[in-house]
Design a protein around this motif. Sequence first.
Motif, mmCIF file in Angstrom:
data_model
loop_
_atom_site.group_PDB
_atom_site.id
_atom_site.type_symbol
_atom_site.label_atom_id
_atom_site.label_comp_id
_atom_site.label_asym_id
_atom_site.label_seq_id
_atom_site.Cartn_x
_atom_site.Cartn_y
_atom_site.Cartn_z
ATOM 1 N N VAL A 121 0.691 -1.070 -0.029
ATOM 2 C CA VAL A 121 0.127 -0.107 -0.078
ATOM 3 C C VAL A 121 0.957 1.118 0.084
ATOM 4 C CG1 VAL A 121 -1.767 1.163 1.273
ATOM 5 C CG2 VAL A 121 -1.845 -1.195 1.221
ATOM 6 N N GLU A 122 0.530 2.328 -0.920
ATOM 7 C CA GLU A 122 1.224 3.449 -1.338
ATOM 8 C C GLU A 122 0.723 4.697 -0.881
ATOM 9 O OE1 GLU A 122 2.667 3.024 -4.977
ATOM 10 O OE2 GLU A 122 3.808 1.058 -4.541
ATOM 11 N N THR A 123 1.467 5.619 -0.720
ATOM 12 C CA THR A 123 0.793 6.977 -0.660
ATOM 13 C C THR A 123 2.003 7.850 -1.291
ATOM 14 O OG1 THR A 123 -0.642 8.501 0.398
ATOM 15 C CG2 THR A 123 1.306 7.873 1.752
ATOM 16 N N HIS A 124 1.259 9.143 -1.725
ATOM 17 C CA HIS A 124 2.089 10.230 -2.250
ATOM 18 C C HIS A 124 1.696 11.432 -2.187
ATOM 19 C CE1 HIS A 124 -0.423 9.405 -5.924
ATOM 20 N NE2 HIS A 124 -0.094 8.276 -5.817
ATOM 21 N N LEU A 139 2.506 6.621 10.389
ATOM 22 C CA LEU A 139 2.070 5.265 9.756
ATOM 23 C C LEU A 139 3.333 4.194 9.475
ATOM 24 C CD1 LEU A 139 -0.660 6.701 7.237
ATOM 25 C CD2 LEU A 139 -1.155 5.201 9.400
ATOM 26 N N GLY A 140 4.317 5.039 9.737
ATOM 27 C CA GLY A 140 5.631 4.033 9.333
ATOM 28 C C GLY A 140 5.993 3.914 7.836
ATOM 29 N N GLY A 141 5.729 5.044 7.230
ATOM 30 C CA GLY A 141 5.926 4.906 5.652
ATOM 31 C C GLY A 141 7.339 5.082 5.411
ATOM 32 N N THR A 142 7.826 4.659 4.536
ATOM 33 C CA THR A 142 9.211 4.650 3.930
ATOM 34 C C THR A 142 9.156 5.203 2.622
ATOM 35 O OG1 THR A 142 9.777 2.708 5.369
ATOM 36 C CG2 THR A 142 11.351 3.350 3.655
ATOM 37 N N LYS A 143 10.221 6.074 2.266
ATOM 38 C CA LYS A 143 10.187 6.534 0.712
ATOM 39 C C LYS A 143 10.869 5.326 -0.007
ATOM 40 C CE LYS A 143 12.300 10.068 -2.179
ATOM 41 N NZ LYS A 143 13.172 11.218 -2.184
ATOM 42 N N ILE A 144 9.850 5.142 -1.394
ATOM 43 C CA ILE A 144 10.503 4.110 -1.930
ATOM 44 C C ILE A 144 11.061 4.597 -3.341
ATOM 45 C CG2 ILE A 144 9.151 2.259 -1.173
ATOM 46 C CD1 ILE A 144 7.062 2.429 -3.062
ATOM 47 N N LEU A 145 10.465 5.875 -3.929
ATOM 48 C CA LEU A 145 10.971 6.468 -5.045
ATOM 49 C C LEU A 145 10.265 7.697 -5.187
ATOM 50 C CD1 LEU A 145 9.864 5.811 -8.496
ATOM 51 C CD2 LEU A 145 8.697 4.302 -6.879
ATOM 52 N N ARG A 146 10.607 8.578 -6.040
ATOM 53 C CA ARG A 146 10.136 9.719 -6.440
ATOM 54 C C ARG A 146 9.686 9.573 -7.865
ATOM 55 N NH1 ARG A 146 9.573 14.614 -4.462
ATOM 56 N NH2 ARG A 146 9.533 16.400 -5.976
ATOM 57 N N GLU A 147 8.609 10.165 -8.261
ATOM 58 C CA GLU A 147 7.942 9.892 -9.724
ATOM 59 C C GLU A 147 7.093 11.231 -10.165
ATOM 60 O OE1 GLU A 147 6.163 6.038 -11.644
ATOM 61 O OE2 GLU A 147 5.646 6.369 -9.776
ATOM 62 N N LYS A 148 7.020 11.345 -11.528
ATOM 63 C CA LYS A 148 6.256 12.410 -11.960
ATOM 64 C C LYS A 148 4.885 12.040 -12.408
ATOM 65 C CE LYS A 148 7.006 16.032 -15.293
ATOM 66 N NZ LYS A 148 7.870 16.673 -16.418
ATOM 67 N N PHE A 149 3.974 12.651 -12.225
ATOM 68 C CA PHE A 149 2.573 12.235 -12.425
ATOM 69 C C PHE A 149 2.082 12.925 -13.526
ATOM 70 C CE2 PHE A 149 3.398 10.607 -8.292
ATOM 71 C CZ PHE A 149 2.460 9.490 -8.182
ATOM 72 N N PRO A 150 0.817 12.518 -13.886
ATOM 73 C CA PRO A 150 0.185 13.047 -15.213
ATOM 74 C C PRO A 150 -0.089 14.516 -15.002
ATOM 75 C CG PRO A 150 -0.582 11.039 -14.771
ATOM 76 C CD PRO A 150 0.042 11.170 -13.635
ATOM 77 N N ASP A 156 7.179 12.144 -3.955
ATOM 78 C CA ASP A 156 7.799 11.235 -3.486
ATOM 79 C C ASP A 156 6.693 10.169 -3.273
ATOM 80 O OD1 ASP A 156 10.378 12.268 -2.915
ATOM 81 O OD2 ASP A 156 9.678 13.296 -1.194
ATOM 82 N N ILE A 157 6.980 8.738 -3.336
ATOM 83 C CA ILE A 157 6.163 7.619 -2.938
ATOM 84 C C ILE A 157 6.562 6.909 -1.748
ATOM 85 C CG2 ILE A 157 5.389 5.663 -4.089
ATOM 86 C CD1 ILE A 157 5.016 8.145 -5.960
ATOM 87 N N PHE A 158 5.604 6.648 -0.914
ATOM 88 C CA PHE A 158 5.991 5.951 0.373
ATOM 89 C C PHE A 158 5.222 4.680 0.571
ATOM 90 C CE2 PHE A 158 6.515 10.542 1.165
ATOM 91 C CZ PHE A 158 7.555 10.782 1.722
ATOM 92 N N GLY A 159 5.972 3.644 0.868
ATOM 93 C CA GLY A 159 5.280 2.411 1.130
ATOM 94 C C GLY A 159 4.816 2.503 2.341
#
Length: 164
Positions: A121-124, A139-150, A156-159
């Motif tokens: 489950v992810e959030t950004h 929530l204990g989120g960990t940054k997993i990557l950075r991405e460009k959206f539409p 930043d994307i967090f798991g």
Amino acid sequence: MKTARLDLRGPRSEDFPVYRDFFADAAASQFYGGPMEADRAWRVLATDLGHWSLRGYGRWSVVERASGLMIGGCGLWWPEGYPRSELTWWIVPSARRNGYALEASRAAIAFGYDRLGWDLVETHMNDDNVAARALVQKLGGTKILREKFPDELERDIFGLPRPH
């Protein structure tokens, strides 16, 4: 779905005044596409309703059980054209700082893992959304990557781990 203090239920047409007022408030809705006129807020509600039909999951209306009042929305969604799913939430200003977003988000994360069978489950969020980043930490989120959206924004994307 129920938590200790909240009922998470599918959105309904009678939720529209809460959507209208939240999205009309520039400060409250700045990270959620607002401010917006009532007709656009209605489209957000329609999108939340439709997402459930199209995907089988979506954003719940968050109802404070003690008062019976809808205080926001929280859930999982994956709009067409977006590269990934997202835990998303919004809480009306009068109900903030009570831990409701944390409580609802934990339930939504558990739903993603337990009911939908997701591996992650992810959030950004917008880089300037300090409150959302603080919630992700709780929530204990960990940054997993950075991405460009539409919408041309990089995020930043967090798991998010399964709640205990």
